[in-house]
Design a protein around this motif. Structure first.
Motif, mmCIF file in Angstrom:
data_model
loop_
_atom_site.group_PDB
_atom_site.id
_atom_site.type_symbol
_atom_site.label_atom_id
_atom_site.label_comp_id
_atom_site.label_asym_id
_atom_site.label_seq_id
_atom_site.Cartn_x
_atom_site.Cartn_y
_atom_site.Cartn_z
ATOM 1 N N ASN A 75 0.822 -1.219 0.000
ATOM 2 C CA ASN A 75 0.000 0.000 0.000
ATOM 3 C C ASN A 75 0.849 1.258 0.000
ATOM 4 N N GLU A 76 1.971 1.221 0.702
ATOM 5 C CA GLU A 76 2.864 2.379 0.706
ATOM 6 C C GLU A 76 3.408 2.641 -0.693
ATOM 7 N N GLY A 77 3.717 1.568 -1.414
ATOM 8 C CA GLY A 77 4.194 1.726 -2.784
ATOM 9 C C GLY A 77 3.142 2.324 -3.697
ATOM 10 N N PHE A 78 1.909 1.858 -3.571
ATOM 11 C CA PHE A 78 0.826 2.402 -4.391
ATOM 12 C C PHE A 78 0.515 3.844 -3.997
ATOM 13 N N ASP A 79 0.525 4.119 -2.696
ATOM 14 C CA ASP A 79 0.231 5.479 -2.231
ATOM 15 C C ASP A 79 1.251 6.485 -2.755
ATOM 16 N N HIS A 81 2.643 6.481 -5.634
ATOM 17 C CA HIS A 81 2.518 6.697 -7.086
ATOM 18 C C HIS A 81 1.055 6.556 -7.506
ATOM 19 N N PRO A 82 0.219 7.498 -7.104
ATOM 20 C CA PRO A 82 -1.219 7.360 -7.372
ATOM 21 C C PRO A 82 -1.610 7.504 -8.842
ATOM 22 N N ASP A 83 -0.696 8.013 -9.669
ATOM 23 C CA ASP A 83 -1.052 8.275 -11.062
ATOM 24 C C ASP A 83 -0.344 7.373 -12.068
ATOM 25 N N GLU A 84 0.567 6.528 -11.618
ATOM 26 C CA GLU A 84 1.335 5.708 -12.552
ATOM 27 C C GLU A 84 1.448 4.292 -12.012
ATOM 28 N N LEU A 85 0.719 3.376 -12.633
ATOM 29 C CA LEU A 85 0.615 2.009 -12.137
ATOM 30 C C LEU A 85 1.946 1.259 -12.176
ATOM 31 N N LEU A 143 -5.518 -1.860 -7.779
ATOM 32 C CA LEU A 143 -5.478 -1.667 -9.231
ATOM 33 C C LEU A 143 -6.737 -0.982 -9.740
ATOM 34 N N GLY A 144 -7.833 -1.170 -9.020
ATOM 35 C CA GLY A 144 -9.080 -0.524 -9.418
ATOM 36 C C GLY A 144 -9.003 0.995 -9.388
ATOM 37 N N GLU A 145 -7.990 1.548 -8.738
ATOM 38 C CA GLU A 145 -7.818 2.994 -8.651
ATOM 39 C C GLU A 145 -7.125 3.571 -9.892
ATOM 40 N N TYR A 146 -6.654 2.689 -10.778
ATOM 41 C CA TYR A 146 -5.883 3.132 -11.947
ATOM 42 C C TYR A 146 -6.660 2.865 -13.230
ATOM 43 N N LEU A 152 -11.509 -7.399 -16.568
ATOM 44 C CA LEU A 152 -11.459 -7.911 -15.201
ATOM 45 C C LEU A 152 -10.709 -9.240 -15.111
ATOM 46 N N GLU A 153 -10.990 -10.151 -16.060
ATOM 47 C CA GLU A 153 -10.312 -11.456 -16.023
ATOM 48 C C GLU A 153 -8.805 -11.300 -16.205
ATOM 49 N N ARG A 154 -8.421 -10.351 -17.051
ATOM 50 C CA ARG A 154 -6.997 -10.109 -17.298
ATOM 51 C C ARG A 154 -6.317 -9.524 -16.059
ATOM 52 N N VAL A 155 -7.040 -8.660 -15.354
ATOM 53 C CA VAL A 155 -6.490 -8.097 -14.116
ATOM 54 C C VAL A 155 -6.206 -9.222 -13.128
ATOM 55 N N GLY A 156 -7.175 -10.128 -12.978
ATOM 56 C CA GLY A 156 -6.995 -11.262 -12.067
ATOM 57 C C GLY A 156 -5.807 -12.113 -12.445
ATOM 58 N N ALA A 157 -5.653 -12.379 -13.744
ATOM 59 C CA ALA A 157 -4.529 -13.196 -14.211
ATOM 60 C C ALA A 157 -3.199 -12.499 -13.965
#
Length: 198
Positions: A75-79, A81-85, A143-146, A152-157
């Motif tokens: 979560n710290e890593g995602f926080d 970089h909120p604009d670049e996955l 990931l839903g924030e980006y 959806l299936e691809r995100v899971g994979a």
């Protein structure tokens, strides 16, 4: 009004799991017994069983408890970089691997001299379905924030693949955390932007 102590704000279950982690680091998983755990926390052995179940259930709780600390790093890593996955993924993976390098419980679990032949290590490796599933759910939410453009299936994979890859590097590092994070985030970038130059 009296002061609230740290002990009062931490649940008995959490105290038992933390004590089990400390005992594992000090004595190896084979040295963790319900009686010893009860003595350390100052409760009866029956109370330990009531709170955490048997030793197998305790092992599962311990692994998931430790996963929570690793997800904090994610979560710290995602926080950051909120604009670049891809940057978020790189930072999150690096933080996880750096934590793993210095994590005493993880080192105790994989050490041949501290109970590697017990039920704790398989929960981190061959029988790690619950760990992978819990991590995947948490990461998919982030990931839903980006705006990644994946179905959806691809995100899971993608998440399942990345989590398993990172877990394998946690257990058997083959490079520095930074080098591994660069490699895995490159894979993420290729999935998200297949038209980009390699």
């Amino acid at each position: 009004m009296g002061w609230v102590t740290a002990e009062q704000t931490t649940s008995l279950r959490e105290r038992l799991i933390e004590a089990a982690a400390d005992l594992t680091v000090e004595h190896g998983w084979s040295g963790v017994t319900m009686s010893r755990l009860a003595d350390v926390v100052g409760v009866s052995r029956q109370t330990v069983y009531n709170e955490v179940g048997g030793k197998t259930e305790l092992a599962e709780s311990l692994v998931l408890w430790e996963l929570g600390h690793f997800l904090t790093a994610v979560n710290e890593g995602f926080d950051a970089h909120p604009d670049e996955l891809v940057d978020a993924a790189r930072d999150a993976i690096r933080r996880v691997l750096e934590r793993a390098e210095v994590n005493p419980l993880l080192r105790a679990a994989v050490s041949a001299t501290q109970g590697a032949d017990t039920e704790l290590l398989p929960l981190l490796t061959t029988d790690s379905q619950s760990l992978v599933a819990a991590a995947a759910v948490a990461i998919e939410l982030r990931l839903g924030e980006y705006d990644h453009g994946l179905e959806l299936e691809r995100v899971g994979a993608l998440v399942d693949t990345i989590v398993r890859l990172v877990v394998s590097h946690v257990m058997r590092p083959s490079a520095s955390p930074n080098e591994t994070a660069e490699l895995v985030s490159w894979i993420v970038a290729r999935v998200l932007r297949p038209e980009a130059d390699a």
